[in-house]
Design an enzyme around this catalytic site. Structure first.
Site, mmCIF file in Angstrom:
data_model
loop_
_atom_site.group_PDB
_atom_site.id
_atom_site.type_symbol
_atom_site.label_atom_id
_atom_site.label_comp_id
_atom_site.label_asym_id
_atom_site.label_seq_id
_atom_site.Cartn_x
_atom_site.Cartn_y
_atom_site.Cartn_z
ATOM 1 N N GLU A 1 0.815 -1.231 0.143
ATOM 2 C CA GLU A 1 0.099 0.170 -0.005
ATOM 3 C C GLU A 1 0.865 1.176 0.119
ATOM 4 O O GLU A 1 0.453 2.183 -0.815
ATOM 5 C CB GLU A 1 -0.948 -0.125 1.132
ATOM 6 C CG GLU A 1 -1.972 -1.159 0.932
ATOM 7 C CD GLU A 1 -3.044 -1.117 1.996
ATOM 8 O OE1 GLU A 1 -4.257 -0.864 1.802
ATOM 9 O OE2 GLU A 1 -2.657 -1.592 3.232
ATOM 10 N N GLU B 1 -5.274 -9.199 4.351
ATOM 11 C CA GLU B 1 -6.119 -8.557 5.272
ATOM 12 C C GLU B 1 -7.390 -9.338 5.375
ATOM 13 O O GLU B 1 -7.964 -9.783 6.539
ATOM 14 C CB GLU B 1 -6.651 -7.267 5.122
ATOM 15 C CG GLU B 1 -5.573 -5.964 5.261
ATOM 16 C CD GLU B 1 -4.424 -6.042 4.192
ATOM 17 O OE1 GLU B 1 -3.592 -4.909 4.432
ATOM 18 O OE2 GLU B 1 -4.446 -6.792 3.559
#
Length: 259
Positions: free
Chosen positions: A113, A133
């Site tokens: 990210e 995640e």
């Protein structure tokens, strides 16, 4: 205790992720350290580009989830302090100067990210990426759902976002997530070479490239076209523009001062 190491080399700010005992897992404190370094990059007129990297088997193993759970659960997201710039580019102003990133080994979750909010990426051929995640009961909240489908392609991005599967350096290169893959151990040297090329270019030109491309990305080509020449005017009136013309006529390498 700082979880990063920074040093200025010429016009380059080198930012080394340095938490080997936790495999460079991101803690809230480490996030703040990186945010402060990004703030310094934007504020310091002598800095023109940043080089972000880690060392060892883990660029990062992910986030320290137990430390982040209360923050993720407050509904507010990342809260930056005075003088800080969110390295994920989600909160407040974004960095105004380019960031080149070198990755190797395991580059999981926040490593992907933060990479999505950089300009040029170099990967070692042993790099393994993952967005884990959904395997941890949450979903990515630092920019992957916003940027990975646009940068990697809809289908490829969703395959990895929805499954938590690994993907590798050559797949990242094929889909445009990284711009170069080099043998393991050479990624930092190659990224530093690219950062040095950026540092030698005209700072006002470089920063306005970033401003223009971001405007087109976020608001569309028409908005960016409308702003193009108004933003170009002060650049054309700069000493660096004059130096660019003179160096071209004199057949020599330009030396830019950022003014």
């Amino acid at each position: 205790m700082s979880y990063i190491e920074t040093r200025q080399v010429g016009h380059i700010l080198e930012i080394k992720v340095n938490r080997p005992e936790k495999h460079n897992a991101l803690s809230p404190e480490m996030y703040r350290d990186i945010a402060k370094a990004y703030g310094e990059l934007s504020r310091n007129p002598d800095l023109r580009v940043a080089l972000l990297y880690g060392e060892g088997q883990h660029m990062t193993s992910g986030v320290e989830l137990d430390k982040w759970a209360p923050i993720f659960g407050n509904g507010k997201g990342f809260e930056i302090g005075e003088g800080e710039i969110d390295p994920f580019g989600l909160t407040g102003e974004r960095h105004s100067k380019p960031v080149v990133m070198a990755v190797q080994g395991n580059c999981f979750t926040w490593g992907v990210e933060i990479m999505l909010n950089t300009e040029v990426r170099v990967a070692a051929d042993n790099t393994r990426f993952a967005m884990l995640e959904v395997k941890r009961g949450i979903f990515p909240c630092a920019g992957a759902t916003l940027r990975l489908p646009r940068q990697m392609g809809w289908g490829a991005a969703h395959r990895y976002l929805l499954t938590g599967e690994y993907w590798y350096a050559q797949e990242a290169l094929r889909t445009g997530l990284v711009q170069e893959v080099v043998p393991a151990g050479q990624q930092l040297a190659k990224a530093r070479e690219i950062a040095e090329q950026i540092a030698k270019a005209a700072p006002m030109g470089v920063q306005n490239v970033l401003k223009s491309t971001r405007l087109a990305w976020n608001e569309g080509e028409a908005a960016a076209a409308k702003a193009l020449f108004p933003n170009l005017l002060p650049v054309m009136q700069s000493m660096d523009a004059l130096e660019g013309i003179q160096s071209f006529l004199e057949r020599r390498e330009a030396v830019f001062k950022g003014r």
